[in-house]
Design a protein around this motif. Structure first.
Motif, mmCIF file in Angstrom:
data_model
loop_
_atom_site.group_PDB
_atom_site.id
_atom_site.type_symbol
_atom_site.label_atom_id
_atom_site.label_comp_id
_atom_site.label_asym_id
_atom_site.label_seq_id
_atom_site.Cartn_x
_atom_site.Cartn_y
_atom_site.Cartn_z
ATOM 1 N N SER A 495 0.832 -1.201 0.000
ATOM 2 C CA SER A 495 0.000 0.000 0.000
ATOM 3 C C SER A 495 0.867 1.252 0.000
ATOM 4 O O SER A 495 0.485 2.265 -0.595
ATOM 5 N N SER A 496 2.025 1.196 0.663
ATOM 6 C CA SER A 496 2.901 2.357 0.739
ATOM 7 C C SER A 496 4.242 1.933 1.317
ATOM 8 O O SER A 496 4.399 0.799 1.807
ATOM 9 N N VAL A 497 5.189 2.842 1.275
ATOM 10 C CA VAL A 497 6.473 2.649 1.948
ATOM 11 C C VAL A 497 6.735 3.872 2.825
ATOM 12 O O VAL A 497 6.401 5.002 2.464
ATOM 13 N N TYR A 498 7.298 3.616 3.993
ATOM 14 C CA TYR A 498 7.762 4.666 4.896
ATOM 15 C C TYR A 498 9.281 4.720 4.831
ATOM 16 O O TYR A 498 9.955 3.688 4.719
ATOM 17 N N PHE A 499 9.844 5.911 4.966
ATOM 18 C CA PHE A 499 11.282 6.056 5.141
ATOM 19 C C PHE A 499 11.530 7.374 5.863
ATOM 20 O O PHE A 499 10.729 8.321 5.767
ATOM 21 N N GLY A 500 12.612 7.434 6.621
ATOM 22 C CA GLY A 500 12.860 8.645 7.376
ATOM 23 C C GLY A 500 14.121 8.564 8.200
ATOM 24 O O GLY A 500 14.868 7.571 8.158
ATOM 25 N N ALA A 501 14.371 9.622 8.947
ATOM 26 C CA ALA A 501 15.564 9.724 9.786
ATOM 27 C C ALA A 501 15.232 10.489 11.050
ATOM 28 O O ALA A 501 14.327 11.338 11.072
ATOM 29 N N HIS A 502 15.979 10.178 12.086
ATOM 30 C CA HIS A 502 15.782 10.841 13.382
ATOM 31 C C HIS A 502 17.139 11.101 14.019
ATOM 32 O O HIS A 502 18.059 10.276 13.931
ATOM 33 N N PHE A 503 17.260 12.255 14.670
ATOM 34 C CA PHE A 503 18.453 12.564 15.456
ATOM 35 C C PHE A 503 18.022 13.181 16.774
ATOM 36 O O PHE A 503 17.111 14.019 16.804
ATOM 37 N N ASP A 504 18.658 12.746 17.866
ATOM 38 C CA ASP A 504 18.462 13.467 19.123
ATOM 39 C C ASP A 504 19.737 13.422 19.948
ATOM 40 O O ASP A 504 20.539 12.493 19.836
ATOM 41 N N ARG A 505 19.907 14.454 20.750
ATOM 42 C CA ARG A 505 21.071 14.572 21.642
ATOM 43 C C ARG A 505 20.568 14.770 23.064
ATOM 44 O O ARG A 505 19.706 15.596 23.336
ATOM 45 N N THR A 506 21.148 13.987 23.979
ATOM 46 C CA THR A 506 20.830 14.088 25.401
ATOM 47 C C THR A 506 22.081 14.486 26.168
ATOM 48 O O THR A 506 23.129 13.845 26.026
ATOM 49 N N ASP A 507 21.977 15.532 26.963
ATOM 50 C CA ASP A 507 23.051 15.954 27.870
ATOM 51 C C ASP A 507 22.596 15.717 29.302
ATOM 52 O O ASP A 507 21.511 16.168 29.692
ATOM 53 N N ILE A 508 23.407 15.004 30.075
ATOM 54 C CA ILE A 508 23.106 14.694 31.467
ATOM 55 C C ILE A 508 24.228 15.241 32.348
ATOM 56 O O ILE A 508 25.411 15.038 32.070
ATOM 57 N N ASP A 509 23.853 15.923 33.406
ATOM 58 C CA ASP A 509 24.798 16.373 34.431
ATOM 59 C C ASP A 509 24.245 15.899 35.765
ATOM 60 O O ASP A 509 23.252 16.438 36.269
ATOM 61 N N SER A 510 24.857 14.861 36.327
ATOM 62 C CA SER A 510 24.362 14.265 37.563
ATOM 63 C C SER A 510 25.430 14.395 38.637
ATOM 64 O O SER A 510 26.587 14.037 38.422
ATOM 65 N N LYS A 511 25.034 14.907 39.791
ATOM 66 C CA LYS A 511 25.998 15.045 40.871
ATOM 67 C C LYS A 511 25.325 14.777 42.211
ATOM 68 O O LYS A 511 24.122 14.966 42.375
ATOM 69 N N ARG A 512 26.141 14.315 43.149
ATOM 70 C CA ARG A 512 25.690 14.002 44.501
ATOM 71 C C ARG A 512 26.701 14.604 45.468
ATOM 72 O O ARG A 512 27.910 14.543 45.234
ATOM 73 N N SER A 513 26.220 15.168 46.555
ATOM 74 C CA SER A 513 27.117 15.815 47.500
ATOM 75 C C SER A 513 27.757 14.799 48.435
ATOM 76 O O SER A 513 27.305 13.646 48.544
ATOM 77 N N ASN A 514 28.805 15.222 49.092
ATOM 78 C CA ASN A 514 29.288 14.472 50.239
ATOM 79 C C ASN A 514 28.238 14.523 51.344
ATOM 80 O O ASN A 514 27.328 15.363 51.323
ATOM 81 N N SER A 515 28.371 13.639 52.310
ATOM 82 C CA SER A 515 27.464 13.661 53.456
ATOM 83 C C SER A 515 28.061 14.584 54.510
ATOM 84 O O SER A 515 29.011 14.214 55.205
ATOM 85 N N GLY A 516 27.514 15.772 54.577
ATOM 86 C CA GLY A 516 28.017 16.742 55.543
ATOM 87 C C GLY A 516 27.513 16.434 56.937
ATOM 88 O O GLY A 516 26.304 16.323 57.165
ATOM 89 N N ALA A 517 28.419 16.289 57.910
ATOM 90 C CA ALA A 517 28.051 15.959 59.284
ATOM 91 C C ALA A 517 28.401 17.114 60.215
ATOM 92 O O ALA A 517 29.502 17.669 60.147
#
Length: 922
Positions: A495-517
């Motif tokens: 019945s038909s043909v599909y064709f295509g392209a996709h691009f995505d970029r993910t930036d992650i900045d993950s940080k955890r502190s010391n345990s301040g006592a």
């Protein structure tokens, strides 16, 4: 298999702090260009005759209307798809996204009982880390588990009131985003020109208010929501805005036991000693969780159809979910050596044992008075904790459908998705040594009890410390997609043909502190922050546990003495390099798909066959620590890069056996990527002076993605009595499951000798297979006297296993998998009222692996769970509806345990929740 990254590439830190405004402007420029081009083309385009809709238009609303809509979506989908649709605009039968989709065959949920994660979804025996989560087909970013495991989606971050529906895609097509090993959950926002309420009028507004109460703390909460939509007279331009704001109260009581293994426990009977090896509790924690979550969610969109050839949609979703909580915890700590390994327990008196060890080797009872346990062996802690988690998601984009000619049409999509997660944990703690001669641990019942009378006396407590911990995760995803469909005329196969392209970029900045006592002002703290106040409610009411109430500190008074408890932040306590990293992930995909429309033995056959080729590139930066032979520690930033191609073929066939019955076949290959933190170079390297005991804990950027070969066979029957019967069988063959393991006698690039390396590896393959059966049946056409009555029922059986026998040391299947799952919804609808009863059963399921690659030595499970919810709604006057709901009517509790049920780990009392809501339509 077992590939471990051992390279060492040092470079200066290059944080990926992309300017969000710049990206948004870039997307706006792209969107504006597409929009202007579309409008220019629209002015010159001649309107084509409208094509008939592929899906039947359902005009029935309410409970049955939403169920029938979902059945029609499934019937006409190009692969195995299930759906949840709203009963009315912004109105779902369930109060949460996870609660709604758990009624779909093959779907199970994990609710956020601990208040640390989110509501999660498993599909067909594979857990949340294998589910790809999207909104309008665009990537959603998640805060995961307190900033870790970011590929696990927390669905409670989004309210259902601003959505039009949810699609659960169990199959795969080349034209869809790669779905994950389990499948895809796609949240869908509204398209204003498609709204039923705008077919006969050009504007509507709906305003709702709801209050609810939990029977544990009986504090009412409030929600407010409004939806307004419009269209112009030509019905070619429409828009909507939906808003939800809420301040709620949620309460749960949690008891937790942490266990130790392989204690040598000595028992003495009439002077004769016997030693047994047993598992015994290290500490018991009483944790009343009192949450006050607030939410602000906004969804809006504009749809423009300048002619029959062009459909332009812009949508925007913003959700801020701020879950603030207090936890007045009480904990009993048992010194492992002083309580279990060295003492002798007297068993001489019949019927009055000093210790009881069951047949599974678990300590169930211990009376320390009947032992030689000495002072300093048992201690009490009481802690006032302030624990806040705030998650903000934003997703916006523009989508253009464009029919260029009779044969060719295209779809263009550009979007931005962001995440901002912050956790703030602060507590104040007091401790006291207890008298072992009055201490009893009793775990013989369904839940543990403690006898420790001196824990209730203020004298002897000392200020231990205050502590601060912070976590932050920022994410940004930008994507572009271009899809095309070319239709064939008079072709006997395609019945038909599909064709295509996709691009995505993910930036992650993950940080955890010391345990301040902070440990200053001990005397002042005792005089102001621990003065005899007690837990205000009975802990786990009705279970007759001990203690049911206990001394609690005053957090605010402690802050008055030491304001640093509230003021200290990242600058004062610093970043923990063992838990912090940055990541950029680029994904590029191209695909081609042929859509079939032919006949086999005179029977109509539709379907598709295609290939999706996906390229993934990861670049990660983290701090590496090296401890030399002399004990000197050096630090430096390390950046690693890895990339790979995956090829994902798919075949979906739908054979129409007659007008009512069809048979589907699905074959596909799917993938799930490693978690971001698993491939980040968070490396801790320790050199031994003799070179014989070198060790390192390292990230592994060489991890392969996990892949699955999938087979699905589904029979569907849609009868003249408006029923829908579904029977599905599925089989998944999974490769490269990832666990953390310790490898000995390994070489390590850049260093001499053999090493003990602890890292994540592709460890084992496995399989998941099962059966789904479901039936939707309104009763009016079967038995006219039962007009208005109906039901939906489904059952799912799942069996999963690893190929390697020692995965988890227990031989169990994949995490997130329950063998037995059952759902029933019964309803009655009349002109002015409706009633719905919903029951859900989920069998015991596997939460996490034990042994190799786990935090515990045995596997962790949740016991069977069942919930009964009841909804009653009615319309006393035109345009006004009232809804009353009771959730968890049976007061079901959650019980977690290690390998056997005698080793109870967590017990959650969730209570019942009652709600009342009003909604008025203008």
């Amino acid at each position: 298999m077992n590939k471990v990254y051992t390279g060492e590439r040092m470079m200066s830190l290059n944080f990926h702090n992309k300017n969000k405004l710049a990206i948004a402007i870039s997307m706006a420029v792209f969107s504006t260009g597409v929009l202007n081009t579309s409008l220019a083309a629209a002015q010159e385009s001649q309107k084509n005759a409208e094509q008939p809709s592929e899906v039947e238009v359902i005009e029935v609303q309410g409970i049955y209307g939403s169920l029938k809509d979902a059945a029609q979506i499934k019937r006409y989908a190009d692969t195995v798809v299930d759906a949840v649709t709203s009963e009315d605009i912004g109105e779902f039968s369930d109060d949460s996204i996870a609660g709604a989709i758990q009624r779909i065959p093959g779907v199970q949920i994990e609710t956020d009982d601990a208040g640390t994660d989110g509501d999660r979804v498993s599909i067909r025996g594979l857990g949340p880390e294998f589910v790809n989560s999207t909104i309008n087909g665009r990537r959603l970013l998640s805060s995961g588990n307190e900033g870790k495991n970011l590929r696990k989606m927390n669905f409670n971050a989004f309210p259902p009131s601003v959505l039009s529906g949810v699609r659960v895609v169990k199959g795969s097509t080349a034209s869809r985003p790669e779905s994950g090993l389990a499948g895809q959950v796609d949240l869908q926002t509204m398209k204003p020109l498609d709204l039923r309420k705008l077919r006969k009028k050009d504007m509507f507004t709906s305003v709702g208010v709801r209050t609810d109460i939990n029977d544990i703390d009986e504090e009412p909460g409030i929600r407010f929501n409004i939806i307004s939509a419009f269209r112009n007279d030509d019905s070619d331009l429409g828009g909507y805005v939906a808003l939800e704001a809420s301040d709620e109260h949620k309460s749960r009581d949690q008891m937790r036991i942490n266990w130790g293994d392989n204690y040598s426990i000595t028992q003495e009977v009439n002077g004769e000693s016997e030693t047994v090896t047993a598992r015994a509790p290290k500490n018991v924690t009483f944790n009343p969780i009192r949450e006050t979550p607030s939410r602000l969610a906004i969804a809006t969109g504009i749809q423009y159809q300048p002619n029959a050839d062009i459909d332009i949609n812009w949508d925007f979703m913003y959700s801020n979910y701020n879950n603030e909580s207090t936890r007045n915890q009480f904990q009993i700590n048992m010194n492992q050596n002083k309580v279990w390994s060295n003492p002798v327990y007297d068993q001489s008196e019949a019927g009055n044992p000093g210790i009881v060890v069951d047949e599974n080797g678990t300590v169930r009872y211990a009376n320390l008075a009947q032992s030689n346990v000495g002072a300093g062996s048992v201690a009490a802690r009481t802690t006032a904790t302030k624990y806040d988690n705030e998650t903000t998601n934003l997703v916006t984009g523009i989508n253009v459908d464009w029919i260029f000619s009779y044969a060719l049409k295209g779809n263009f999509d550009a979007y931005l998705s962001t995440l901002d997660y912050e956790q703030d944990l602060r507590f104040v703690r007091f401790e006291k040594d207890l008298d072992p001669s009055t201490f009893i641990y009793d775990g013989t019942g369904s839940i543990a009890s403690i006898t420790a009378p001196d824990a209730d006396i203020l004298e002897g407590y000392e200020y231990s410390r205050a502590s601060i911990r912070q976590i932050a995760a920022e994410g940004e995803n930008f994507g572009l997609t271009a899809d095309f469909e070319y239709a064939f005329d008079n072709n006997d196969l395609l019945s038909s043909v599909y064709f295509g392209a996709h691009f995505d970029r993910t930036d992650i900045d993950s940080k955890r502190s010391n345990s301040g006592a902070l440990t200053d002002f001990g005397d002042e703290m005792l005089g102001a922050a621990l003065i005899g106040d007690r837990l205000p409610e009975e802990f786990i009411e009705g279970e007759n546990i001990s203690p049911s109430s206990y001394l609690v500190p005053l957090y605010s008074s402690a802050v008055t003495i030491d304001p640093r408890i509230e003021s200290y932040s990242w600058d004062e306590i610093g970043v923990d390099p063992d838990q912090s990293y940055e990541m950029t992930e680029d994904i590029f995909a191209i695909y081609g798909q042929a859509n079939l429309y032919t006949e086999v033995f005179g029977l109509p056959l539709t379907g598709n066959v295609g290939m999706r080729a996906v390229y993934t590139d990861n670049e990660a930066t983290a701090l590496q620590e090296v401890e030399t032979e002399s004990g000197e520690v050096t630090e430096g930033l390390v950046t690693t890069q890895s990339d790979y191609w995956e090829y994902l073929p798919s075949l979906n066939l739908n054979l129409a056996l007659n007008d009512e019955m069809s048979l589907r076949l699905g074959l596909s290959r799917t993938m799930s990527r490693p978690d971001y933190q698993d491939i980040a170079p968070i490396n801790r390297i320790k050199l031994d002076i003799d070179g014989d005991d070198n060790s390192a804990v390292i990230g592994n950027p060489s991890l392969n993605p996990m892949t699955s070969e999938n087979l699905d066979v589904t029979f569907e029957y849609y009868s003249k009595y408006d029923s829908a019967f579904i029977l599905s069988g599925f089989y998944k063959e999974i490769d490269d499951f990832i666990i953390k393991d310790t490898l000995v006698d390994q070489t390590f690039a850049g260093y001499d000798g053999l090493w003990e390396l602890t890292t994540n590896i592709n460890y084992s393959d496995g399989t998941a297979e099962g059966v789904e059966i479901g039936l939707l049946q309104p009763l009016e056409k079967l038995v006219p006297a039962l007009a208005g009555f109906g039901f939906s029922v489904n059952y799912t059986y799942v069996d999963s296993k690893f190929d390697r026998e020692n995965v988890g040391d227990a031989g169990f299947g994949f995490p997130g998998s329950s063998k037995d799952n059952f759902n029933f919804v019964g309803f009655y609808e009349a002109d002015w009222y409706k009633v719905r009863v919903a029951y859900t059963y989920r069998g015991s399921f596997f939460r996490s692996l034990g042994g190799t690659g786990s935090q515990s030595s045995t596997s962790r499970f949740s016991g069977e769970q069942e919930k009964l919810n009841v909804n009653v709604s009615f319309k006393p006057i035109k345009n006004l509806s009232v809804k009353l709901s009771a959730n968890n009517v049976t007061d079901d509790k959650r019980r977690d345990f290690y390998g056997d049920e005698s080793t109870f780990l967590d017990y959650f009392d969730r209570g019942r929740t009652y709600s009342a809501s009003l909604k008025y339509n203008f």
